[in-house]
Design an enzyme around this catalytic site. Structure first.
Site, PDB file in Angstrom:
ATOM      1  N   LYS A 143      37.250  39.744  35.011  1.00 31.79           N
ATOM      2  CA  LYS A 143      36.929  41.005  35.255  1.00 31.79           C
ATOM      3  C   LYS A 143      37.246  41.070  36.569  1.00 31.79           C
ATOM      4  O   LYS A 143      36.451  40.240  37.708  1.00 31.79           O
ATOM      5  CB  LYS A 143      35.579  41.253  34.952  1.00 31.79           C
ATOM      6  CG  LYS A 143      35.435  42.806  35.154  1.00 31.79           C
ATOM      7  CD  LYS A 143      33.629  43.191  35.244  1.00 31.79           C
ATOM      8  CE  LYS A 143      32.993  43.099  36.590  1.00 31.79           C
ATOM      9  NZ  LYS A 143      33.602  43.841  37.711  1.00 31.79           N
ATOM     10  N   GLU A 218      30.681  30.985  44.002  1.00 31.90           N
ATOM     11  CA  GLU A 218      31.257  31.005  45.238  1.00 31.90           C
ATOM     12  C   GLU A 218      30.528  32.390  45.900  1.00 31.90           C
ATOM     13  O   GLU A 218      30.928  33.603  45.347  1.00 31.90           O
ATOM     14  CB  GLU A 218      32.805  31.374  45.152  1.00 31.90           C
ATOM     15  CG  GLU A 218      33.343  30.039  44.583  1.00 31.90           C
ATOM     16  CD  GLU A 218      33.236  28.618  45.518  1.00 31.90           C
ATOM     17  OE1 GLU A 218      32.729  28.847  46.787  1.00 31.90           O
ATOM     18  OE2 GLU A 218      33.063  27.595  44.967  1.00 31.90           O
ATOM     19  N   CYS A 252      35.097  36.032  53.212  1.00 32.12           N
ATOM     20  CA  CYS A 252      33.771  35.402  53.065  1.00 32.12           C
ATOM     21  C   CYS A 252      33.635  34.112  54.302  1.00 32.12           C
ATOM     22  O   CYS A 252      32.537  33.664  54.611  1.00 32.12           O
ATOM     23  CB  CYS A 252      33.672  34.660  51.757  1.00 32.12           C
ATOM     24  SG  CYS A 252      35.148  33.559  51.197  1.00 32.12           S
ATOM     25  N   GLU A 354      24.443  38.679  56.000  1.00 32.05           N
ATOM     26  CA  GLU A 354      25.868  38.955  55.774  1.00 32.05           C
ATOM     27  C   GLU A 354      26.140  40.135  56.289  1.00 32.05           C
ATOM     28  O   GLU A 354      25.640  41.163  55.344  1.00 32.05           O
ATOM     29  CB  GLU A 354      26.534  38.306  54.578  1.00 32.05           C
ATOM     30  CG  GLU A 354      27.913  38.473  54.692  1.00 32.05           C
ATOM     31  CD  GLU A 354      28.577  37.982  53.131  1.00 32.05           C
ATOM     32  OE1 GLU A 354      27.901  38.393  52.086  1.00 32.05           O
ATOM     33  OE2 GLU A 354      29.481  37.060  53.189  1.00 32.05           O
TER      34      GLU A 354
HETATM   35  P1  NAD Z   1      29.479  41.760  44.448  1.00 31.35           P
HETATM   36  O1  NAD Z   1      28.693  40.489  44.033  1.00 31.35           O
HETATM   37  O2  NAD Z   1      29.087  43.064  44.600  1.00 31.35           O
HETATM   38  O3  NAD Z   1      30.714  41.742  43.206  1.00 31.35           O
HETATM   39  C1  NAD Z   1      31.618  40.677  43.011  1.00 31.35           C
HETATM   40  C2  NAD Z   1      32.056  40.858  41.463  1.00 31.35           C
HETATM   41  O4  NAD Z   1      30.810  40.671  40.611  1.00 31.35           O
HETATM   42  C3  NAD Z   1      32.412  42.164  40.942  1.00 31.35           C
HETATM   43  O5  NAD Z   1      33.469  42.052  40.031  1.00 31.35           O
HETATM   44  C4  NAD Z   1      31.096  42.967  40.416  1.00 31.35           C
HETATM   45  O6  NAD Z   1      31.747  43.907  39.372  1.00 31.35           O
HETATM   46  C5  NAD Z   1      30.696  41.840  39.600  1.00 31.35           C
HETATM   47  N1  NAD Z   1      29.160  41.769  39.451  1.00 31.35           N
HETATM   48  C6  NAD Z   1      28.199  42.347  40.334  1.00 31.35           C
HETATM   49  N2  NAD Z   1      27.198  42.361  39.878  1.00 31.35           N
HETATM   50  C7  NAD Z   1      27.084  41.632  38.662  1.00 31.35           C
HETATM   51  C8  NAD Z   1      26.328  41.006  37.687  1.00 31.35           C
HETATM   52  N3  NAD Z   1      24.760  41.405  37.798  1.00 31.35           N
HETATM   53  N4  NAD Z   1      26.711  40.313  36.621  1.00 31.35           N
HETATM   54  C9  NAD Z   1      27.899  40.174  36.788  1.00 31.35           C
HETATM   55  N5  NAD Z   1      28.884  40.496  37.214  1.00 31.35           N
HETATM   56  C10 NAD Z   1      28.399  41.281  38.615  1.00 31.35           C
HETATM   57  O7  NAD Z   1      30.371  41.225  45.626  1.00 31.35           O
HETATM   58  P2  NAD Z   1      31.556  42.128  46.461  1.00 31.35           P
HETATM   59  O8  NAD Z   1      30.931  43.131  47.239  1.00 31.35           O
HETATM   60  O9  NAD Z   1      32.651  42.603  45.344  1.00 31.35           O
HETATM   61  O10 NAD Z   1      32.199  40.910  47.240  1.00 31.35           O
HETATM   62  C11 NAD Z   1      31.903  40.764  48.595  1.00 31.35           C
HETATM   63  C12 NAD Z   1      31.000  39.434  48.661  1.00 31.35           C
HETATM   64  O11 NAD Z   1      31.882  38.392  47.964  1.00 31.35           O
HETATM   65  C13 NAD Z   1      30.508  39.007  49.782  1.00 31.35           C
HETATM   66  O12 NAD Z   1      29.196  38.566  49.800  1.00 31.35           O
HETATM   67  C14 NAD Z   1      31.521  37.830  49.989  1.00 31.35           C
HETATM   68  O13 NAD Z   1      30.958  36.686  51.091  1.00 31.35           O
HETATM   69  C15 NAD Z   1      31.483  37.304  48.544  1.00 31.35           C
HETATM   70  N6  NAD Z   1      32.657  36.413  48.659  1.00 31.35           N
HETATM   71  C16 NAD Z   1      32.728  34.942  48.358  1.00 31.35           C
HETATM   72  C17 NAD Z   1      33.864  34.122  48.693  1.00 31.35           C
HETATM   73  C18 NAD Z   1      33.548  32.741  48.403  1.00 31.35           C
HETATM   74  O14 NAD Z   1      34.619  32.170  48.192  1.00 31.35           O
HETATM   75  N7  NAD Z   1      32.389  32.086  48.760  1.00 31.35           N
HETATM   76  C19 NAD Z   1      34.940  34.575  48.446  1.00 31.35           C
HETATM   77  C20 NAD Z   1      35.247  35.863  48.722  1.00 31.35           C
HETATM   78  C21 NAD Z   1      34.123  36.879  48.617  1.00 31.35           C
END
Ligand code: NAD
Length: 450
Positions: A143, A218, A252, A354
């Site tokens: 997804k 991650e 990130c 963040e």
């Molecule tokens: P998010 O957590 O809102 O969403 C990420 C994904 O998870 C989306 O596909 C979303 O639909 C899904 N999701 C959200 N809640 C969920 C749940 N309860 N169960 C299952 N899936 C769920 O994050 P975002 O806003 O899309 O991305 C930004 C975040 O990602 C920032 O915190 C950033 O630091 C982090 N990030 C981390 C890395 C890394 O490698 N550590 C890389 C890129 C981004």
């Protein structure tokens, strides 16, 4: 609005899992050379469609088109190429018991695995998970973020064209609570690889852990850039601008807490603010735009709220701090000036939470120990950057910074073979290289008495 995606729920995930179940016996027994050919073909097709994929990524996410072309899409094909070839060389261990027995480890595909990715590097991070999962012989339910789904949809067409058998990769669209949680809780999905926010990671861990699923998380970061007076000044300045504001600060790995040795603090502040003010923010399709649009209205408003919080906490805005309204087709877009803030201590909200936007803070330190204290004063532990020409100091500090990824005198220089991931609230587990192939396989020890 320029498109619609399905809002998938449990019954769609059930259908995807049923398709994966049918495909798994054949895919997991497909010789690795055959898997290599298909995955490598996907890489070639991503390259062939670079222009269209890059434009789709930019329209969906707001990042500059030159960045999508130079980084996002090439990295997506590199991910497939890397794991396609990697699986051809993947080997397992053997432990010899001096004439009595030999143990060998089988690493078998897990079965059906779930991959969930965020919006900041859409195709780049989506493929970073899918490629090793498929290479290892799993069937995948994947997804993308509901905020940036388009390139994942285009990838599904490419996978069909490359000859990936039906049911091996099932791309589903929908929200986190809807489609995401249905993946995480599905009893037949045995492993979850997730990249996203710490908040969602915590929720996913709470749902998956009682079901004993394998988990790779991650998560977010609040990364320090540690600048010592004896660094290569020009290189440090250029790279620190990049590490602060690339992709609108929505990576990130961006350094959002800049820690500067006191003796060069004023010099750094002046030079950095000048360079920041010179960054062009504007239409992502213009080659001159160094920074494009923030991904969504919700996120744009969140970043502006964070800037307000910094002011309330007593932070001094050295430059930026405002929304921008470029002329022309982007006049109603979500643009924010690159923002530099000083005067805030390590424990304030601005230096703890963040922000994930074009906002950095400056703090000064006197000694190496103080630099370490500031660097480690965060609940996150994803990445850090260290700038010094003193190689002993660089390595000493690198060993003590609580982050999974450290760059010395560079930033975002990536070798796909290296372990990738964070400590503390930045996650659990490592991606990249053999780590990813180990995650997506189940180790089985077989002991043979001689
Ligand atoms: P998010 O957590 O809102 O969403 C990420 C994904 O998870 C989306 O596909 C979303 O639909 C899904 N999701 C959200 N809640 C969920 C749940 N309860 N169960 C299952 N899936 C769920 O994050 P975002 O806003 O899309 O991305 C930004 C975040 O990602 C920032 O915190 C950033 O630091 C982090 N990030 C981390 C890395 C890394 O490698 N550590 C890389 C890129 C981004």
């Amino acid at each position: 609005m320029y498109g619609q995606i399905p809002d998938s729920h449990k019954k769609d995930i059930d259908a995807a899992v049923n398709a994966a179940k049918k495909a798994f016996p054949a895919w997991s027994n497909t010789p690795v050379e055959e898997r290599f050919k298909i995955l490598n073909r996907i890489a070639e097709l991503i390259d062939e469609h670079l222009e269209a994929l890059a434009l789709a990524e930019t329209n969906d996410n707001g990042k500059p088109l030159w960045l999508s072309k130079r980084v996002d899409i090439p990295r997506a094909s590199a991910n497939f190429r890397f794991f396609a070839t990697g699986i051809m060389h993947f080997a397992t261990e053997s432990h010899n018991m001096e004439g009595r027995a030999v143990n060998y480890t089988l690493r078998q595909p897990i079965g059906i695995v779930g991959c969930i990715s965020p919006w900041n590097l859409p195709l780049y991070l989506f493929t970073w998970k899918i490629a090793p999962a498929l290479a290892a012989g799993n069937c995948v339910i994947a997804k993308p973020s509901e905020v940036t789904p388009v390139t994942a949809f285009l990838l599904s067409k490419i996978c069909m064209e490359a000859g990936l058998p039906a049911g091996v990769l099932n791309i589903v669209h929908g929200t986190g609570p809807g489609a995401g949680e249905a993946i995480v809780t599905h009893p037949d999905i045995k492993a979850i690889s997730f990249t996203g926010s710490t908040r969602a990671g915590e929720r996913i861990a709470s749902l998956a852990a009682p079901k004993f699923k394998k988990l790779s998380l991650e998560l977010g970061g609040k990364n320090p850039a540690i600048i010592f007076a004896d660094c290569d000044w020009d290189k440090m300045l250029t790279e620190t601008i990049r590490s602060s504001f690339s992709n609108q600060g929505e990576i990130c790995l961006c350094g959002s807490r800049i820690l500067v040795e006191e003796s060069v603090y004023e010099k750094f502040k002046n030079a950095f603010v000048d360079r920041t003010k010179a960054l062009t923010v504007g239409d992502p399709l213009e080659a001159t735009s160094k920074q494009g649009a923030i991904v969504s209205k919700v996120h744009y408003e969140k970043i502006l709220r964070c800037i307000d919080t910094a002011k309330t906490e007593g932070g001094v805005i050295l430059c930026g701090g405002n929304a921008i309204h470029p002329s022309g087709r982007c006049k109603d877009g979500y643009f924010i000036e690159p923002t530099v803030i000083e005067g805030l201590g390590p424990q304030c909200q601005t230096n703890q939470e963040e922000i994930f936007g074009p906002v950095v803070t400056l703090q000064s330190f006197k000694t190496e120990d103080e630099a370490l204290q500031l660097a480690n004063a965060s609940s996150y532990g994803l990445a850090a950057t260290i700038w010094t020409q003193d190689i002993s100091k660089a390595n000493r500090v690198a060993a003590k910074v609580e982050s999974g990824i450290i760059w010395i005198n560079c930033w975002l220089l990536r070798d796909l073979r290296t372990p990738f991931g964070g400590m503390k609230n930045s996650g659990v587990g490592r991606e990249g290289g053999w780590e990813a192939l180990r995650f997506f396989t189940e180790a089985k020890n077989i002991c043979v008495e001689l």
